[in-house]
Scaffold this motif. Structure first.
Motif: not given
Length: 245
Positions: A115, A134, A177, A180, A186
């Protein structure tokens, strides 16, 4: 809680990372974003139903954190789950790394389904935007988990709801991103990709936890009645199918 629950969280997270990150890192050009989203969601759905009766199938430290703040599990259980999930994420990514090492010309440096933001984002989102994305995406995931695992929720529907939610989040989050929404997911590939993936990793550890905390707060506003911890087989756990990415 017993050792079987810890083993389930470790194994389930490893499998989620192996197949989900594998789809993004290796099969992505062939199956596209819809295929990647389906892999993440369907694997989570299967793990929720198969491991849910053992551990609750959190498979995500942000989900565990949200359940802790919502009063569904105890602190000791939460810590042990989070450690097992992060270890599983690293092991799952490690097995995937061994596999892709057998592919001629394949490089994991700086990529490997990790990510990121800025130049590592498909749309060039900045750090603040990535944090917001996120946190909000994870908040929805954890809020769904909290909702479908309540005692008055429709029986047997939890795993499907959570898996479909993750697929939807991946579709939205991939261009932002890489999506995640799971610190263990991640962490695993970033360990092997190194470089910018590691330097940006902090955001994908912190923002999902913020999202989990927000979800717990919203859940308490919607359902203000105090809960009691559900105990299954001598351990703290939520209802079967409480998994997440």
């Amino acid at each position: 809680m017993n050792d079987r629950a810890i083993a389930a969280e470790f194994t389930g997270t490893a499998l989620l990372v192996f197949f989900g990150v594998g789809a993004a890192a290796v099969a992505g050009p062939l199956i596209g974003p819809i295929g990647i989203a389906l892999v993440f969601g369907l694997v989570l759905l299967a793990l929720a139903y198969s491991l849910g009766p053992v551990s609750g199938a959190h498979l995500n430290p942000a989900v565990t954190f949200g359940l802790l703040l919502a009063g569904r599990i105890g602190p000791r259980t939460a810590v042990r789950y989070a450690v097992a999930q992060c270890a599983g994420g690293v092991v799952g990514a490690g097995v995937l790394y061994v596999l892709v090492s057998a592919i001629p010309g394949f490089s994991v440096h700086g990529a490997f389904g990790t990510n990121g933001w800025g130049s590592r984002s498909a749309v060039g989102i900045n750090g603040a935007g990535a944090f917001l994305a996120e946190a909000v995406l994870t908040m929805l995931l954890v809020l769904v988990v909290l909702g479908v695992t309540r005692r008055n929720a429709a029986p047997g529907a939890g795993g499907a709801a959570i898996g479909l939610t993750l697929s939807a989040l991946v579709l939205v989050g991939l261009p932002l991103t890489g999506c995640g929404v799971n610190p263990a997911r991640s962490l695993g590939p970033a360990v092997f990709a190194g470089g910018a993936a590691l330097s940006q990793l902090w955001l994908f550890l912190v923002a999902p936890l913020v999202g989990g905390a927000l979800a717990a707060g919203v859940d308490r506003l919607i359902h203000p009645v105090p809960r009691v911890t559900t105990v299954v087989a001598g351990r703290d756990a939520v209802a079967a199918g409480a998994g997440a990415v």
